[in-house]
Design a protein around this motif. Structure first.
Motif, mmCIF file in Angstrom:
data_model
loop_
_atom_site.group_PDB
_atom_site.id
_atom_site.type_symbol
_atom_site.label_atom_id
_atom_site.label_comp_id
_atom_site.label_asym_id
_atom_site.label_seq_id
_atom_site.Cartn_x
_atom_site.Cartn_y
_atom_site.Cartn_z
ATOM 1 N N PRO A 130 0.818 -1.229 0.000
ATOM 2 C CA PRO A 130 0.000 0.000 0.000
ATOM 3 C C PRO A 130 0.847 1.273 0.000
ATOM 4 O O PRO A 130 1.967 1.308 0.521
ATOM 5 N N LYS A 131 0.265 2.324 -0.576
ATOM 6 C CA LYS A 131 0.826 3.675 -0.525
ATOM 7 C C LYS A 131 -0.117 4.545 0.312
ATOM 8 O O LYS A 131 -1.302 4.658 0.000
ATOM 9 N N VAL A 168 -1.677 1.035 -4.709
ATOM 10 C CA VAL A 168 -0.734 0.000 -4.273
ATOM 11 C C VAL A 168 0.248 -0.266 -5.414
ATOM 12 O O VAL A 168 -0.039 0.012 -6.585
ATOM 13 N N GLU A 169 1.411 -0.791 -5.044
ATOM 14 C CA GLU A 169 2.381 -1.224 -6.047
ATOM 15 C C GLU A 169 2.351 -2.746 -6.142
ATOM 16 O O GLU A 169 2.434 -3.448 -5.126
ATOM 17 N N ALA A 170 2.228 -3.259 -7.375
ATOM 18 C CA ALA A 170 2.240 -4.704 -7.608
ATOM 19 C C ALA A 170 3.684 -5.192 -7.678
ATOM 20 O O ALA A 170 4.496 -4.658 -8.448
ATOM 21 N N LEU A 171 3.998 -6.216 -6.894
ATOM 22 C CA LEU A 171 5.357 -6.751 -6.817
ATOM 23 C C LEU A 171 5.320 -8.240 -7.143
ATOM 24 O O LEU A 171 4.523 -8.998 -6.577
ATOM 25 N N ASP A 180 -7.028 -8.896 -10.318
ATOM 26 C CA ASP A 180 -7.098 -8.633 -8.876
ATOM 27 C C ASP A 180 -7.757 -7.284 -8.582
ATOM 28 O O ASP A 180 -8.538 -7.156 -7.625
ATOM 29 N N ARG A 181 -7.430 -6.275 -9.398
ATOM 30 C CA ARG A 181 -8.026 -4.956 -9.171
ATOM 31 C C ARG A 181 -9.536 -5.008 -9.368
ATOM 32 O O ARG A 181 -10.300 -4.405 -8.586
ATOM 33 N N ALA A 182 -9.993 -5.719 -10.404
ATOM 34 C CA ALA A 182 -11.429 -5.833 -10.648
ATOM 35 C C ALA A 182 -12.125 -6.540 -9.483
ATOM 36 O O ALA A 182 -13.214 -6.137 -9.057
ATOM 37 N N CYS A 183 -11.473 -7.571 -8.941
ATOM 38 C CA CYS A 183 -12.038 -8.295 -7.799
ATOM 39 C C CYS A 183 -12.134 -7.394 -6.577
ATOM 40 O O CYS A 183 -13.155 -7.386 -5.863
ATOM 41 N N LEU A 184 -11.095 -6.602 -6.322
ATOM 42 C CA LEU A 184 -11.115 -5.680 -5.180
ATOM 43 C C LEU A 184 -12.193 -4.617 -5.336
ATOM 44 O O LEU A 184 -12.881 -4.262 -4.368
ATOM 45 N N ALA A 185 -12.337 -4.100 -6.557
ATOM 46 C CA ALA A 185 -13.348 -3.064 -6.793
ATOM 47 C C ALA A 185 -14.749 -3.603 -6.562
ATOM 48 O O ALA A 185 -15.608 -2.906 -5.987
ATOM 49 N N GLU A 186 -14.995 -4.846 -6.958
ATOM 50 C CA GLU A 186 -16.316 -5.436 -6.745
ATOM 51 C C GLU A 186 -16.614 -5.607 -5.262
ATOM 52 O O GLU A 186 -17.776 -5.612 -4.851
ATOM 53 N N GLN A 187 -15.583 -5.738 -4.442
ATOM 54 C CA GLN A 187 -15.757 -5.939 -3.013
ATOM 55 C C GLN A 187 -15.653 -4.628 -2.234
ATOM 56 O O GLN A 187 -15.468 -4.635 -1.016
ATOM 57 N N GLY A 188 -15.771 -3.503 -2.940
ATOM 58 C CA GLY A 188 -15.796 -2.208 -2.284
ATOM 59 C C GLY A 188 -14.446 -1.646 -1.928
ATOM 60 O O GLY A 188 -14.341 -0.820 -1.017
ATOM 61 N N CYS A 189 -13.425 -2.086 -2.648
ATOM 62 C CA CYS A 189 -12.070 -1.613 -2.358
ATOM 63 C C CYS A 189 -11.399 -1.174 -3.665
ATOM 64 O O CYS A 189 -10.478 -1.840 -4.155
ATOM 65 N N PRO A 190 -11.862 -0.052 -4.247
ATOM 66 C CA PRO A 190 -11.255 0.404 -5.512
ATOM 67 C C PRO A 190 -9.880 1.019 -5.270
ATOM 68 O O PRO A 190 -9.735 1.980 -4.517
ATOM 69 N N LEU A 191 -8.881 0.463 -5.904
ATOM 70 C CA LEU A 191 -7.508 0.933 -5.752
ATOM 71 C C LEU A 191 -6.846 1.081 -7.112
ATOM 72 O O LEU A 191 -7.157 0.345 -8.051
ATOM 73 N N THR A 192 -5.917 2.031 -7.215
ATOM 74 C CA THR A 192 -5.058 2.112 -8.391
ATOM 75 C C THR A 192 -3.883 1.158 -8.190
ATOM 76 O O THR A 192 -3.242 1.178 -7.135
ATOM 77 N N VAL A 193 -3.632 0.308 -9.178
ATOM 78 C CA VAL A 193 -2.552 -0.671 -9.099
ATOM 79 C C VAL A 193 -1.422 -0.218 -10.020
ATOM 80 O O VAL A 193 -1.616 -0.078 -11.230
#
Length: 502
Positions: free
Chosen positions: A245-246, A257-260, A300-313
């Motif tokens: 996370p940032k 977040v940064e993908a590693l 993963d980003r699409a899954c997070l957004a569907e669960q109410g956690c929209p993040l820039t990856v």
């Protein structure tokens, strides 16, 4: 000029190596000319006819050992090893010498090479100079021990580093040496390869000298095995993405977040990214790895957004791929289906071959909604010209500057000036490696926009990331951070609740 391995016939054989070492002749011409020279002097060298015949038959590729190795195996070194000494094989490289040769011409550049060879012989002593090609010089010598050899080679690097004057022109050259201890036997192809590997290690470590011992493990074989495994790691399901996370400095929220990339080898365990990423870049499989990362990050980003956690990856993008038209075309097609939420951190801008094409590609990615950042700013080549020309939104300060913020007097000045410069260019600034409360406090005062490091959170799997952002992990982290006032904590909590509700 060259002292080679034929005892009393040195004077007669010198013209041979003067001819061989001349880079104006093609390698395919060498066997014919060498055969002619050896035939002429065979009264001094009884076995010259046999050597010449093998040289005429064996047209070795430039990347292989070289004709010097065949002559060495026929020499006194191969036939009469002296038990009290050890034989060392070395390869020296003149950095950026091709550019010098093109600028000054072959004749003057060859005289510089000749002077270097003379200095090597003078510094090392009983030194046998072999093939001298466009940028490298092979040589061999005997020493009583590894320490004795190291001392001679250090003297050789110092001798070559002394400026050379030819035709009134002063040359200051950087000369790297890779050497290996071949033991008491003759120089073999394996020894030459070890010397070449040692030279590569000297380049990687940015040192003038690196010596590989005789009993050192074969690093090339190990690297080759690792490359083979890396090329099949995707199909075997050994790769995984984690996200760090940032934290925003002002609102105290996490929206990026940064993908590693991580690789868990079935036999080796976790292979560090600084090991397998350079291997992927060197062997050309960096594109397939990056494509896998992009696909996984989008999912993963699409899954997070569907669960109410929209993040820039944010995804790391090698400088080797930035000017690749086919890859960027594929990337643009994938971004068209995503509609935002994906960013790219450009690493190693020095590896970009075509800067104009890279600028056009990055502009196209920015127009498609991708957020472009320069990664590891300050650690590698990242000029101000890039900051001006590229469509950047973010600049990431390398963690090497952040880790010493509280203990180094110079780094705080550099970090503060970098933040001010980026803000003047309307860029956001992310500090990597925020692992201590002291660094956090200083960066907050300096006005850094985003904070990333283990003090905030370690890299997390996608499920753990969702729990961190939505399930109380972020609030627990806020409670543990230093210098977070009550009002700021309440505001951060309210922002988090609003995001959960939406």
């Amino acid at each position: 000029m060259f002292k080679i391995l034929f005892g009393s016939s040195v004077a007669s054989v010198n013209p041979i190596f003067n001819s061989i070492a001349d880079p104006r002749f093609m390698l395919d011409d060498i066997p014919t000319r060498l055969w002619r020279h050896l035939t002429a002097i065979r009264r001094w060298l009884p076995d010259a006819t046999g050597i010449a015949h093998r040289l005429k038959e064996d047209r070795m590729a430039p990347s292989q050992t070289g004709y010097f190795d065949m002559l060495r195996r026929e020499s006194a070194y191969a036939r009469s090893p002296r038990e009290e000494t050890r034989l060392f094989m070395a390869v020296g490289e003149i950095e950026r010498f091709n550019l010098l040769r093109e600028t000054l011409g072959f004749e003057l550049a060859d005289r510089v090479v000749s002077t270097i060879c003379e200095r090597l012989v003078a510094a090392i002593g009983d030194c046998e100079i072999g093939r001298a090609d466009r940028t490298t010089i092979e040589f061999a010598f005997r020493a009583r021990s590894l320490a004795d050899a190291r001392a001679r080679l250090i003297a050789a690097t110092a001798a070559v580093a002394t400026p050379i004057t030819c035709d009134g022109v002063l040359f200051e050259l950087h000369f790297l040496i890779g050497a290996t201890d071949t033991g008491r036997g003759p120089i073999s192809l394996a020894a030459v390869k070890r010397a070449e590997a040692a030279l590569e290690e000297a380049r990687r470590r940015h040192v003038r000298l690196f010596i590989s011992e005789a009993d050192a493990p074969d690093g090339n074989a190990d690297r080759l095995a690792l490359v083979r495994d890396l090329q099949t790691a995707v199909t075997r399901g050994e790769l995984a993405l984690v996200y760090q996370p940032k934290l925003r400095n002002r609102s105290w929220t996490i929206d990026a977040v940064e993908a590693l990339l991580r690789w868990r080898h079935p036999m080796r365990g976790d292979v560090p990214p600084d090991i397998f990423i350079p291997l992927a870049e060197e062997t050309g499989c960096i594109r397939s790895l990056t494509e896998w990362v992009v696909e996984r990050a989008i999912a993963d980003r699409a899954c997070l957004a569907e669960q109410g956690c929209p993040l820039t990856v944010d995804i790391n993008l090698s400088g080797l791929l930035v000017d690749d038209l086919d890859f960027v075309a594929w990337l643009l097609a994938r971004l068209a289906d995503v509609k935002g939420g994906i960013g790219f951190e450009i690493t190693e801008t020095a590896t970009i071959a075509d800067q104009e094409r890279a600028e056009a590609n990055l502009s196209a990615l920015a127009a498609a909604g991708a957020r472009i950042a320069i990664d590891d700013y300050g650690a590698a080549f990242s000029s101000l010209a890039y900051l001006q020309r590229l469509p950047l939104k973010e600049l990431k300060i390398d963690k090497s500057f952040i880790s010493s913020l509280a203990s180094n007097q110079r780094d705080p000045l550099l970090v503060r000036s970098t933040i001010d410069l980026a803000h003047a260019m309307e860029l956001e600034v992310t500090a990597e490696g925020v692992d201590t409360p002291e660094a956090m406090a200083l960066l907050r005062v300096m006005g850094c926009d985003l904070l990333q490091g283990y003090l905030i959170s370690k890299p997390l799997g996608v499920d753990a990331l969702r729990e961190f952002v939505l399930g109380g992990g972020q609030q627990q982290a806020l409670d543990q951070l230093p210098g977070v006032g009550r009002a700021l904590r309440e505001r951060a909590t309210a922002n988090l609740k609003d995001r959960i509700a939406s």
